[in-house]
Design a protein around this motif. Structure first.
Motif, PDB file in Angstrom:
ATOM      1  N   VAL A  63       0.833  -1.197   0.000  1.00 60.68           N
ATOM      2  CA  VAL A  63       0.000   0.000   0.000  1.00 60.68           C
ATOM      3  C   VAL A  63       0.867   1.245   0.000  1.00 60.68           C
ATOM      4  CG1 VAL A  63      -2.078  -0.932   1.071  1.00 60.68           C
ATOM      5  CG2 VAL A  63      -0.194  -0.236   2.511  1.00 60.68           C
ATOM      6  N   GLY A  64       0.479   2.211  -0.810  1.00 68.35           N
ATOM      7  CA  GLY A  64       1.121   3.517  -0.793  1.00 68.35           C
ATOM      8  C   GLY A  64       2.603   3.517  -1.083  1.00 68.35           C
ATOM      9  N   GLY A  65       3.132   2.450  -1.695  1.00 67.57           N
ATOM     10  CA  GLY A  65       4.552   2.395  -1.977  1.00 67.57           C
ATOM     11  C   GLY A  65       5.413   2.209  -0.746  1.00 67.57           C
ATOM     12  N   ASN A  66       4.796   2.024   0.422  1.00 71.97           N
ATOM     13  CA  ASN A  66       5.543   1.851   1.668  1.00 71.97           C
ATOM     14  C   ASN A  66       5.382   0.415   2.140  1.00 71.97           C
ATOM     15  OD1 ASN A  66       6.663   1.868   4.218  1.00 71.97           O
ATOM     16  ND2 ASN A  66       5.724   3.806   4.834  1.00 71.97           N
ATOM     17  N   LEU A  67       6.439  -0.363   2.007  1.00 72.24           N
ATOM     18  CA  LEU A  67       6.375  -1.777   2.360  1.00 72.24           C
ATOM     19  C   LEU A  67       6.388  -2.008   3.863  1.00 72.24           C
ATOM     20  CD1 LEU A  67       8.881  -3.183  -0.275  1.00 72.24           C
ATOM     21  CD2 LEU A  67       6.394  -3.244  -0.383  1.00 72.24           C
ATOM     22  N   PHE A  68       6.650  -0.970   4.648  1.00 71.05           N
ATOM     23  CA  PHE A  68       6.858  -1.170   6.073  1.00 71.05           C
ATOM     24  C   PHE A  68       5.795  -0.502   6.940  1.00 71.05           C
ATOM     25  CE2 PHE A  68      10.962  -1.260   3.882  1.00 71.05           C
ATOM     26  CZ  PHE A  68      11.338  -2.567   4.162  1.00 71.05           C
ATOM     27  N   ASP A  69       4.718  -0.012   6.342  1.00 72.01           N
ATOM     28  CA  ASP A  69       3.612   0.548   7.116  1.00 72.01           C
ATOM     29  C   ASP A  69       2.707  -0.607   7.522  1.00 72.01           C
ATOM     30  OD1 ASP A  69       1.479   1.882   8.209  1.00 72.01           O
ATOM     31  OD2 ASP A  69       1.452   3.470   6.697  1.00 72.01           O
ATOM     32  N   ASN A  70       3.096  -1.305   8.569  1.00 68.61           N
ATOM     33  CA  ASN A  70       2.402  -2.527   8.961  1.00 68.61           C
ATOM     34  C   ASN A  70       0.977  -2.277   9.430  1.00 68.61           C
ATOM     35  OD1 ASN A  70       4.643  -4.180   8.397  1.00 68.61           O
ATOM     36  ND2 ASN A  70       5.559  -3.702  10.373  1.00 68.61           N
ATOM     37  N   ALA A  71       0.740  -1.136  10.061  1.00 71.40           N
ATOM     38  CA  ALA A  71      -0.615  -0.831  10.529  1.00 71.40           C
ATOM     39  C   ALA A  71      -1.565  -0.662   9.355  1.00 71.40           C
ATOM     40  CB  ALA A  71      -0.594   0.425  11.393  1.00 71.40           C
ATOM     41  N   LEU A  72      -1.127   0.052   8.327  1.00 69.67           N
ATOM     42  CA  LEU A  72      -1.974   0.252   7.148  1.00 69.67           C
ATOM     43  C   LEU A  72      -2.174  -1.058   6.389  1.00 69.67           C
ATOM     44  CD1 LEU A  72      -3.548   2.128   5.306  1.00 69.67           C
ATOM     45  CD2 LEU A  72      -1.396   2.732   4.161  1.00 69.67           C
ATOM     46  N   LYS A  73      -1.108  -1.849   6.284  1.00 66.69           N
ATOM     47  CA  LYS A  73      -1.235  -3.144   5.603  1.00 66.69           C
ATOM     48  C   LYS A  73      -2.208  -4.058   6.338  1.00 66.69           C
ATOM     49  CE  LYS A  73       3.191  -4.168   5.263  1.00 66.69           C
ATOM     50  NZ  LYS A  73       4.390  -4.930   4.865  1.00 66.69           N
ATOM     51  N   ALA A  74      -2.175  -4.034   7.661  1.00 64.78           N
ATOM     52  CA  ALA A  74      -3.104  -4.858   8.440  1.00 64.78           C
ATOM     53  C   ALA A  74      -4.535  -4.389   8.228  1.00 64.78           C
ATOM     54  CB  ALA A  74      -2.737  -4.797   9.918  1.00 64.78           C
ATOM     55  N   ARG A  75      -4.718  -3.074   8.109  1.00 66.63           N
ATOM     56  CA  ARG A  75      -6.062  -2.535   7.871  1.00 66.63           C
ATOM     57  C   ARG A  75      -6.594  -2.971   6.503  1.00 66.63           C
ATOM     58  NH1 ARG A  75      -7.711   3.896   7.552  1.00 66.63           N
ATOM     59  NH2 ARG A  75      -9.922   3.635   8.068  1.00 66.63           N
ATOM     60  N   VAL A  76      -5.736  -2.885   5.485  1.00 65.79           N
ATOM     61  CA  VAL A  76      -6.143  -3.310   4.137  1.00 65.79           C
ATOM     62  C   VAL A  76      -6.429  -4.809   4.116  1.00 65.79           C
ATOM     63  CG1 VAL A  76      -5.328  -3.610   1.759  1.00 65.79           C
ATOM     64  CG2 VAL A  76      -4.952  -1.440   2.948  1.00 65.79           C
ATOM     65  N   ASP A  77      -5.578  -5.580   4.767  1.00 65.61           N
ATOM     66  CA  ASP A  77      -5.760  -7.028   4.778  1.00 65.61           C
ATOM     67  C   ASP A  77      -7.077  -7.413   5.456  1.00 65.61           C
ATOM     68  OD1 ASP A  77      -4.631  -9.775   4.353  1.00 65.61           O
ATOM     69  OD2 ASP A  77      -4.791  -9.833   6.530  1.00 65.61           O
ATOM     70  N   ALA A  78      -7.397  -6.760   6.571  1.00 62.02           N
ATOM     71  CA  ALA A  78      -8.644  -7.059   7.279  1.00 62.02           C
ATOM     72  C   ALA A  78      -9.851  -6.717   6.420  1.00 62.02           C
ATOM     73  CB  ALA A  78      -8.688  -6.294   8.598  1.00 62.02           C
ATOM     74  N   LEU A  79      -9.797  -5.564   5.751  1.00 58.88           N
ATOM     75  CA  LEU A  79     -10.907  -5.153   4.891  1.00 58.88           C
ATOM     76  C   LEU A  79     -11.078  -6.113   3.721  1.00 58.88           C
ATOM     77  CD1 LEU A  79     -13.070  -3.103   3.953  1.00 58.88           C
ATOM     78  CD2 LEU A  79     -11.215  -1.883   2.760  1.00 58.88           C
ATOM     79  N   CYS A  80      -9.968  -6.428   3.034  1.00 59.99           N
ATOM     80  CA  CYS A  80     -10.043  -7.300   1.857  1.00 59.99           C
ATOM     81  C   CYS A  80     -10.495  -8.709   2.234  1.00 59.99           C
ATOM     82  CB  CYS A  80      -8.688  -7.347   1.153  1.00 59.99           C
ATOM     83  SG  CYS A  80      -8.255  -5.818   0.301  1.00 59.99           S
ATOM     84  N   SER A  81     -10.043  -9.201   3.372  1.00 54.37           N
ATOM     85  CA  SER A  81     -10.452 -10.535   3.799  1.00 54.37           C
ATOM     86  C   SER A  81     -11.961 -10.595   4.026  1.00 54.37           C
ATOM     87  CB  SER A  81      -9.706 -10.930   5.080  1.00 54.37           C
ATOM     88  OG  SER A  81      -8.315 -11.028   4.847  1.00 54.37           O
ATOM     89  N   GLU A  82     -12.508  -9.545   4.634  1.00 56.87           N
ATOM     90  CA  GLU A  82     -13.951  -9.523   4.884  1.00 56.87           C
ATOM     91  C   GLU A  82     -14.731  -9.368   3.580  1.00 56.87           C
ATOM     92  OE1 GLU A  82     -17.221  -7.299   7.786  1.00 56.87           O
ATOM     93  OE2 GLU A  82     -15.061  -6.943   8.049  1.00 56.87           O
ATOM     94  N   LEU A  83     -14.249  -8.524   2.680  1.00 57.09           N
ATOM     95  CA  LEU A  83     -14.939  -8.337   1.411  1.00 57.09           C
ATOM     96  C   LEU A  83     -14.837  -9.587   0.530  1.00 57.09           C
ATOM     97  CD1 LEU A  83     -13.970  -4.656   0.532  1.00 57.09           C
ATOM     98  CD2 LEU A  83     -16.127  -5.502   1.473  1.00 57.09           C
ATOM     99  N   ALA A  84     -13.706 -10.277   0.594  1.00 54.21           N
ATOM    100  CA  ALA A  84     -13.567 -11.518  -0.170  1.00 54.21           C
ATOM    101  C   ALA A  84     -14.585 -12.552   0.307  1.00 54.21           C
ATOM    102  CB  ALA A  84     -12.142 -12.061  -0.030  1.00 54.21           C
ATOM    103  N   GLN A  85     -14.818 -12.588   1.606  1.00 54.71           N
ATOM    104  CA  GLN A  85     -15.826 -13.493   2.159  1.00 54.71           C
ATOM    105  C   GLN A  85     -17.217 -13.111   1.674  1.00 54.71           C
ATOM    106  OE1 GLN A  85     -15.394 -16.248   3.725  1.00 54.71           O
ATOM    107  NE2 GLN A  85     -17.543 -16.682   4.185  1.00 54.71           N
ATOM    108  N   LEU A  86     -17.490 -11.811   1.601  1.00 46.85           N
ATOM    109  CA  LEU A  86     -18.780 -11.336   1.087  1.00 46.85           C
ATOM    110  C   LEU A  86     -18.980 -11.765  -0.355  1.00 46.85           C
ATOM    111  CD1 LEU A  86     -21.347  -9.587   1.461  1.00 46.85           C
ATOM    112  CD2 LEU A  86     -19.982  -7.616   0.719  1.00 46.85           C
TER     113      LEU A  86
END
Length: 258
Positions: A63-86
């Motif tokens: 996300v955002g060209g920043n490979l080390f923003d773990n908080a943002l990556k966790a937020r994206v992963d949580a959102l995508c995982s829930e939407l994939a289930q939907l």
């Protein structure tokens, strides 16, 4: 024109947006990106989630060209995982939402501007370009497309150019393999908010594959997913999105999981 969803899905989107602290438009854009990626991957450009990025089920989140923003990556992963289930449990978008021929498979990237749209299909080595309702399909050969640029005005194909391991090219260098005309307006179309931002700053692409790999057991991870992630990382490094230090650190981390 915005992607059309049922009232049931609209309520689910509103609930997900509330719980994740996002706007309804951001959640819908990510939902469409996942739909295009077959429910297992998403390429997106959403300002609320750091801009351009990519998510793969069981793979790497960028996300955002920043490979080390773990908080943002966790937020994206949580959102995508829930939407994939939907997407896996609900008929969110009608089949007619896709403007490209069904036999091309699942695209790795889509975008568009004004009356020109494109979709890239690495698994079948095809590129679809639609202009004013007419879709033309091209054979991409050995190109592994990793970037797209599109100008506001241009020639026959809207000045769409692509970048692969062979450099920058346009469709004039490709062999046309088919033409399809739209006879009626599709019931739904991608939300322009997602498409317009993607085409102006395309999200990085992983190496061509028909489906995102499933998570492997153990700490080593899936070798195919790790190799694909390293190749994608190298592409970001070549385009200056990832610095030398970030590239070296992340590459070492991924190699350590093999």
């Amino acid at each position: 024109m915005e992607a059309t969803v049922s009232s049931e899905v609209e309520n689910a989107i509103a609930d997900i947006a509330r719980r994740h602290g996002l706007s309804r438009e951001a959640v819908l854009a990510m939902l469409w990106a996942l739909h295009v990626g077959g429910g297992t991957m998403a390429q997106f450009s959403i300002p609320e989630l750091g801009g351009s990025g990519q998510w793969m089920q069981g793979g790497m989140t960028m996300v955002g060209g920043n490979l080390f923003d773990n908080a943002l990556k966790a937020r994206v992963d949580a959102l995508c995982s829930e939407l994939a289930q939907l997407l896996a449990t609900t008929a969110v978008f009608p089949p007619s939402a896709n403007w490209w021929p069904a036999n091309l498979g699942v695209p790795s990237a889509v975008g568009g501007q004004n009356t020109v749209r494109y979709a890239i299909f690495p698994s079948t080595r095809r590129l679809a370009i639609q202009i004013d309702g007419v879709t033309k399909v091209f054979d991409t050969g050995d190109h592994h497309i990793g970037g797209v640029q599109q100008q506001q005005q241009g020639g026959a194909y809207g000045s769409v150019t692509f970048t692969s391991q062979f450099g920058t090219f346009d469709v004039s260098s490709l062999a046309e393999v088919g033409t399809h005309r739209v006879t009626e307006t599709p019931a739904a179309a991608p939300a322009p908010h997602h498409q317009s931002q993607y085409q102006s700053q395309p999200a990085p692409q992983f190496a061509p594959q028909t489906q995102a790999p499933e998570p492997a057991s153990g700490a080593s991870g899936d070798p195919a997913a790790i190799v694909a992630a390293i190749e994608s990382l190298a592409g970001l490094h070549e385009r200056g999105i990832v610095s030398d230090e970030e590239f070296a650190a992340k590459k070492a981390e991924l190699l350590g999981r093999l």
